[in-house]
Design an enzyme around this catalytic site. Structure first.
Site, PDB file in Angstrom:
ATOM      1  N   HIS A 137       5.342 -31.965   9.184  1.00 42.67           N
ATOM      2  CA  HIS A 137       4.882 -30.772   9.014  1.00 42.67           C
ATOM      3  C   HIS A 137       4.057 -30.518   7.974  1.00 42.67           C
ATOM      4  O   HIS A 137       2.900 -29.836   7.940  1.00 42.67           O
ATOM      5  CB  HIS A 137       6.337 -29.766   8.790  1.00 42.67           C
ATOM      6  CG  HIS A 137       7.197 -29.689   9.580  1.00 42.67           C
ATOM      7  ND1 HIS A 137       6.880 -29.244  11.020  1.00 42.67           N
ATOM      8  CD2 HIS A 137       8.377 -30.357   9.835  1.00 42.67           C
ATOM      9  CE1 HIS A 137       7.976 -29.281  11.649  1.00 42.67           C
ATOM     10  NE2 HIS A 137       8.931 -29.920  11.149  1.00 42.67           N
ATOM     11  N   CYS A 148       3.042  -3.493   4.038  1.00 41.00           N
ATOM     12  CA  CYS A 148       1.924  -2.485   4.459  1.00 41.00           C
ATOM     13  C   CYS A 148       2.798  -1.510   5.386  1.00 41.00           C
ATOM     14  O   CYS A 148       4.059  -1.927   5.778  1.00 41.00           O
ATOM     15  CB  CYS A 148       0.760  -2.406   4.625  1.00 41.00           C
ATOM     16  SG  CYS A 148       0.478  -3.738   6.171  1.00 41.00           S
ATOM     17  N   ASP A 185       0.910  -1.335   0.191  1.00 39.19           N
ATOM     18  CA  ASP A 185      -0.046   0.078   0.087  1.00 39.19           C
ATOM     19  C   ASP A 185       0.906   1.401  -0.101  1.00 39.19           C
ATOM     20  O   ASP A 185       1.845   1.218  -0.214  1.00 39.19           O
ATOM     21  CB  ASP A 185      -0.992  -0.170   1.145  1.00 39.19           C
ATOM     22  CG  ASP A 185      -0.487   0.006   2.458  1.00 39.19           C
ATOM     23  OD1 ASP A 185       1.110   0.512   2.525  1.00 39.19           O
ATOM     24  OD2 ASP A 185      -1.053   0.368   3.567  1.00 39.19           O
ATOM     25  N   THR A 227       2.498  -1.859   8.811  1.00 34.62           N
ATOM     26  CA  THR A 227       2.949  -2.848   9.994  1.00 34.62           C
ATOM     27  C   THR A 227       3.090  -4.225   9.245  1.00 34.62           C
ATOM     28  O   THR A 227       3.832  -5.018  10.141  1.00 34.62           O
ATOM     29  CB  THR A 227       1.863  -2.755  10.960  1.00 34.62           C
ATOM     30  OG1 THR A 227       0.487  -3.150  10.418  1.00 34.62           O
ATOM     31  CG2 THR A 227       1.583  -1.642  11.654  1.00 34.62           C
ATOM     32  N   HIS A 274       8.763 -24.992   8.376  1.00 35.89           N
ATOM     33  CA  HIS A 274       7.665 -25.805   9.196  1.00 35.89           C
ATOM     34  C   HIS A 274       6.225 -25.433   8.626  1.00 35.89           C
ATOM     35  O   HIS A 274       5.512 -26.566   8.725  1.00 35.89           O
ATOM     36  CB  HIS A 274       7.682 -25.453  10.660  1.00 35.89           C
ATOM     37  CG  HIS A 274       8.706 -25.973  11.613  1.00 35.89           C
ATOM     38  ND1 HIS A 274       8.787 -25.862  12.846  1.00 35.89           N
ATOM     39  CD2 HIS A 274       9.743 -26.765  10.999  1.00 35.89           C
ATOM     40  CE1 HIS A 274       9.838 -26.475  13.344  1.00 35.89           C
ATOM     41  NE2 HIS A 274      10.457 -27.205  12.125  1.00 35.89           N
TER      42      HIS A 274
HETATM   43  C1  RB5 Z   1      -2.244   2.632   6.521  1.00 37.26           C
HETATM   44  O1  RB5 Z   1      -2.109   3.683   6.997  1.00 37.26           O
HETATM   45  C2  RB5 Z   1      -1.842   1.455   7.477  1.00 37.26           C
HETATM   46  O2  RB5 Z   1      -3.120   1.242   8.225  1.00 37.26           O
HETATM   47  C3  RB5 Z   1      -1.533   0.235   6.679  1.00 37.26           C
HETATM   48  O3  RB5 Z   1      -0.277   0.455   6.145  1.00 37.26           O
HETATM   49  C4  RB5 Z   1      -1.145  -1.124   7.521  1.00 37.26           C
HETATM   50  O4  RB5 Z   1      -0.236  -0.656   8.652  1.00 37.26           O
HETATM   51  C5  RB5 Z   1      -2.576  -1.799   8.088  1.00 37.26           C
HETATM   52  O5  RB5 Z   1      -2.144  -2.782   8.741  1.00 37.26           O
END
Ligand code: RB5
Length: 147
Positions: free
Chosen positions: A133, A65, A8, A67, A98
């Site tokens: 596994h 993304c 993203d 996180t 695994h």
């Molecule tokens: C975007 O602001 C953020 O929410 C996205 O990149 C991600 O971290 C979502 O899990």
């Protein structure tokens, strides 16, 4: 080997760094991510990466993304995807050995590019062990089918 990559708006720069890194190593990279900083919805990009892997268009996927969490959840909603969100190499490697993970996710706001490259290297360098596994991965597939 073909790798589907998706991201993203939070991970455009990281995607470009990892894409170039993989291409230098000889991988073919298919870009399913956004290339601008305009705000987009990460599930759509997780879905694209997941579909590419499950359909065989790509062998493996990398989804990034902010996180790594949201996009990994989205990838895992595609049947046949085993996506992992990793911030360190050990879990990434073991997720191949695994769990036969087929999509690697991480957060561009969580780790830096050098750690991301290390995680990618460990993940791509590891092979699924099979055996007991495989049985466990098969159970995951059965859960997915609703059995
Ligand atoms: C975007 O602001 C953020 O929410 C996205 O990149 C991600 O971290 C979502 O899990």
């Amino acid at each position: 080997m073909k790798i589907a990559i998706g991201n993203d708006h939070a991970a455009v720069e990281m995607k470009n760094i990892i894409k170039e890194y993989l291409e230098e190593k000889g991988y073919e990279v298919i870009n399913f991510g956004t290339d601008t900083l305009n705000s987009v919805d990460y599930p759509l990009y997780g879905e694209k990466v997941g579909n590419a892997v499950v359909s065989g268009e790509a062998d493996l996927g990398i989804a990034i993304c902010g996180t790594g969490v949201g996009i990994s959840i989205a990838c895992n909603k595609v049947n046949g995807v085993r996506a992992v969100c990793c911030s360190e190499p050990y879990s990434a490697k073991l997720s191949r050995i695994h769990n036969n993970s087929n999509v690697l996710c991480f957060g561009a706001r969580v780790i830096g590019p050098e750690l991301a490259k290390m995680i990618v290297d460990e993940w791509l360098g590891a092979e699924f062990l099979g055996g007991r596994h495989q049985r466990r991965v098969d159970i995951i597939s059965e859960i997915e089918k609703g059995n």
